[in-house]
Design a protein around this motif. Structure first.
Motif, PDB file in Angstrom:
ATOM      1  N   UNK A  15      46.241  21.986  42.616  1.00 46.88           N
ATOM      2  CA  UNK A  15      44.935  21.178  43.755  1.00 46.88           C
ATOM      3  C   UNK A  15      44.715  20.711  42.906  1.00 46.88           C
ATOM      4  N   UNK A  16      43.317  19.864  43.687  1.00 46.43           N
ATOM      5  CA  UNK A  16      42.967  19.386  43.071  1.00 46.43           C
ATOM      6  C   UNK A  16      42.190  18.726  42.060  1.00 46.43           C
ATOM      7  N   UNK A  17      41.882  20.387  41.287  1.00 43.27           N
ATOM      8  CA  UNK A  17      41.558  19.903  40.306  1.00 43.27           C
ATOM      9  C   UNK A  17      42.079  20.865  39.292  1.00 43.27           C
ATOM     10  N   UNK A  18      42.306  21.896  39.785  1.00 37.88           N
ATOM     11  CA  UNK A  18      43.681  22.629  39.047  1.00 37.88           C
ATOM     12  C   UNK A  18      44.736  22.983  38.534  1.00 37.88           C
ATOM     13  N   UNK A  19      45.943  23.091  37.887  1.00 38.00           N
ATOM     14  CA  UNK A  19      47.424  22.548  38.243  1.00 38.00           C
ATOM     15  C   UNK A  19      47.855  23.569  37.358  1.00 38.00           C
ATOM     16  N   UNK A  20      48.606  24.678  37.452  1.00 36.91           N
ATOM     17  CA  UNK A  20      49.423  25.831  36.570  1.00 36.91           C
ATOM     18  C   UNK A  20      50.890  25.741  36.609  1.00 36.91           C
ATOM     19  N   UNK A  21      51.647  26.333  35.977  1.00 35.83           N
ATOM     20  CA  UNK A  21      52.467  26.867  36.163  1.00 35.83           C
ATOM     21  C   UNK A  21      53.538  27.291  35.785  1.00 35.83           C
ATOM     22  N   UNK A  22      54.824  27.750  35.319  1.00 32.93           N
ATOM     23  CA  UNK A  22      55.375  27.925  34.171  1.00 32.93           C
ATOM     24  C   UNK A  22      54.814  29.406  33.043  1.00 32.93           C
ATOM     25  N   UNK A  23      53.941  29.941  33.653  1.00 31.26           N
ATOM     26  CA  UNK A  23      52.937  30.459  32.305  1.00 31.26           C
ATOM     27  C   UNK A  23      53.185  32.176  32.904  1.00 31.26           C
ATOM     28  N   UNK A  24      52.760  32.803  31.983  1.00 31.60           N
ATOM     29  CA  UNK A  24      53.030  34.210  32.506  1.00 31.60           C
ATOM     30  C   UNK A  24      51.439  34.609  31.547  1.00 31.60           C
ATOM     31  N   UNK A  25      50.853  35.297  32.842  1.00 34.30           N
ATOM     32  CA  UNK A  25      49.320  35.784  32.921  1.00 34.30           C
ATOM     33  C   UNK A  25      49.341  37.631  33.086  1.00 34.30           C
ATOM     34  N   UNK A  26      49.449  38.097  31.765  1.00 38.26           N
ATOM     35  CA  UNK A  26      49.545  39.580  31.532  1.00 38.26           C
ATOM     36  C   UNK A  26      48.875  40.362  30.697  1.00 38.26           C
ATOM     37  N   UNK A  27      47.934  41.213  31.373  1.00 40.03           N
ATOM     38  CA  UNK A  27      47.816  42.104  32.471  1.00 40.03           C
ATOM     39  C   UNK A  27      47.083  41.254  33.428  1.00 40.03           C
ATOM     40  N   UNK A  28      47.744  41.255  34.860  1.00 44.82           N
ATOM     41  CA  UNK A  28      47.400  40.903  35.861  1.00 44.82           C
ATOM     42  C   UNK A  28      46.973  41.545  36.916  1.00 44.82           C
ATOM     43  N   UNK A  29      45.719  41.198  37.902  1.00 46.94           N
ATOM     44  CA  UNK A  29      45.187  42.731  38.791  1.00 46.94           C
ATOM     45  C   UNK A  29      45.997  43.582  39.307  1.00 46.94           C
ATOM     46  N   UNK A  30      45.996  44.575  39.047  1.00 47.01           N
ATOM     47  CA  UNK A  30      46.908  45.416  39.931  1.00 47.01           C
ATOM     48  C   UNK A  30      46.901  46.227  41.378  1.00 47.01           C
ATOM     49  N   UNK A  31      45.151  45.585  41.821  1.00 42.06           N
ATOM     50  CA  UNK A  31      45.052  44.730  43.733  1.00 42.06           C
ATOM     51  C   UNK A  31      46.161  43.877  44.196  1.00 42.06           C
ATOM     52  N   UNK A  32      46.633  44.753  45.320  1.00 43.42           N
ATOM     53  CA  UNK A  32      47.195  43.333  45.131  1.00 43.42           C
ATOM     54  C   UNK A  32      47.434  42.045  46.642  1.00 43.42           C
ATOM     55  N   UNK A  33      45.383  42.544  47.059  1.00 42.21           N
ATOM     56  CA  UNK A  33      44.253  41.418  46.970  1.00 42.21           C
ATOM     57  C   UNK A  33      43.147  41.603  46.737  1.00 42.21           C
ATOM     58  N   UNK A  34      43.314  41.211  45.503  1.00 41.86           N
ATOM     59  CA  UNK A  34      41.464  41.447  44.504  1.00 41.86           C
ATOM     60  C   UNK A  34      40.485  40.955  45.701  1.00 41.86           C
ATOM     61  N   UNK A  35      39.490  41.708  46.312  1.00 40.16           N
ATOM     62  CA  UNK A  35      38.782  41.486  46.927  1.00 40.16           C
ATOM     63  C   UNK A  35      38.491  39.962  45.989  1.00 40.16           C
ATOM     64  N   UNK A  36      37.096  38.825  46.771  1.00 36.19           N
ATOM     65  CA  UNK A  36      36.518  38.001  46.431  1.00 36.19           C
ATOM     66  C   UNK A  36      35.511  37.881  47.048  1.00 36.19           C
ATOM     67  N   UNK A  37      34.035  37.946  47.439  1.00 31.61           N
ATOM     68  CA  UNK A  37      33.008  38.033  48.243  1.00 31.61           C
ATOM     69  C   UNK A  37      31.895  36.211  47.694  1.00 31.61           C
TER      70      UNK A  37
END
Length: 286
Positions: free
Chosen positions: A160-182
């Motif tokens: 994106x414009x301010x954040x860029x990342x890839x080639x990384x493993x982040x575990x554990x991640x959220x178990x919800x397929x789409x964690x709600x963001x309000x």
């Protein structure tokens, strides 16, 4: 009617918090959380401030429990109620730090995390943390996109414009397929940000007529949550409490976030039970 709880004890706002909250701790909060869980309330909330200047604390309050620590404990005392950060300031954290911490909490709690996020407004706190205050809205938008790409992904990628990342493993991640963001806020821009990048809007400090006008000016997506606050409520005054809840619902709320008057932790739980009866909540079986 769906009701969430603006949790007592963890955030003490002048003129709102009861005197009993000053001496209450995690034991009382856990009892309240367990009761709310049993009665069928939607969520418990916890806000975020790292450090509030003393002169500002007189207005905003100075007590803000850390939501990650608080919810980690409450996850072990509850079974179904959700945990809402109301709000997490996006600019204070890298999106992957949020994804890791709250992804872990989501795994610990069995998929019960809702991220309430905001742009932030306390310049002094931004400066303390070494974060640029100007341009925070644009960075928050990019952070939201980065979060959507990373919260539920073990190997997230984003550019994106301010954040860029890839080639990384982040575990554990959220178990919800789409964690709600309000998204929290009180401007038309915050509502647009919530519609474009989130799953719900949590406004504050707006009249009901202005809320209705704002909501009527946009096309609200299906299953989009409008979370409006009510209170402080005194459920012992059944008629007034019922009218207040009905007015909030008529203003467009899909969920009502309630603040409750009480004189002690035990009284708070009694008030919760009365409120659940008035709202027709369906309790959860043991």
């Amino acid at each position: 009617m769906r009701l969430g709880i603006t949790s007592p004890i963890v955030t003490r706002l002048p003129g709102v918090a009861g005197e009993w909250e000053a001496t209450a701790g995690i034991a009382e909060l856990a009892d309240i959380g367990a009761a709310a869980d049993e009665l069928g309330f939607e969520y418990l909330s916890c806000s975020e401030h790292v450090a509030v200047p003393a002169e500002i604390a007189a207005q905003r309050g100075g007590t803000y429990w850390d939501p990650l620590s608080t919810f980690g404990f409450l996850a072990g005392r509850t079974r179904s109620i959700r945990f809402l950060t109301q709000v997490l300031v996006l600019g204070y954290h890298h999106p992957l730090a949020i994804a890791k911490r709250y992804g872990t909490l989501d795994a610990i709690s069995g998929g019960r995390v809702t991220l309430g996020v905001g742009v932030g407004s306390l310049r002094e706190e931004f400066e303390l943390l070494g974060v640029e205050f100007e341009g925070r809205g644009e960075r928050a938008d990019d952070a939201l996109r980065a979060l959507r790409a990373s919260l539920s992904a073990s190997e997230p990628e984003y550019a994106g414009t301010h954040y860029r990342f890839g080639g990384l493993i982040v575990e554990p991640c959220a178990m919800q397929e789409r964690l709600p963001i309000w998204v929290g806020g009180r401007t038309q821009r915050s509502l647009r940000r919530a519609i474009d990048l989130g799953d719900g809007w949590v406004p504050f400090g707006l009249s009901r007529s202005w809320l209705r006008e704002m909501l009527e000016s946009v096309e609200v997506p299906d299953r989009f949550e409008i979370v409006l606050g009510a209170g402080p409520l005194d459920p012992e005054d059944a008629d007034r409490t019922t009218v207040d809840l009905e007015k909030i619902h008529a203003a467009g709320a899909t969920i009502v976030g309630v603040t409750i008057r009480a004189s002690s932790a035990d009284h708070y739980i009694s008030q919760l039970r009365r409120l659940a009866e008035l709202a027709g909540l369906e309790g959860r079986s043991p």
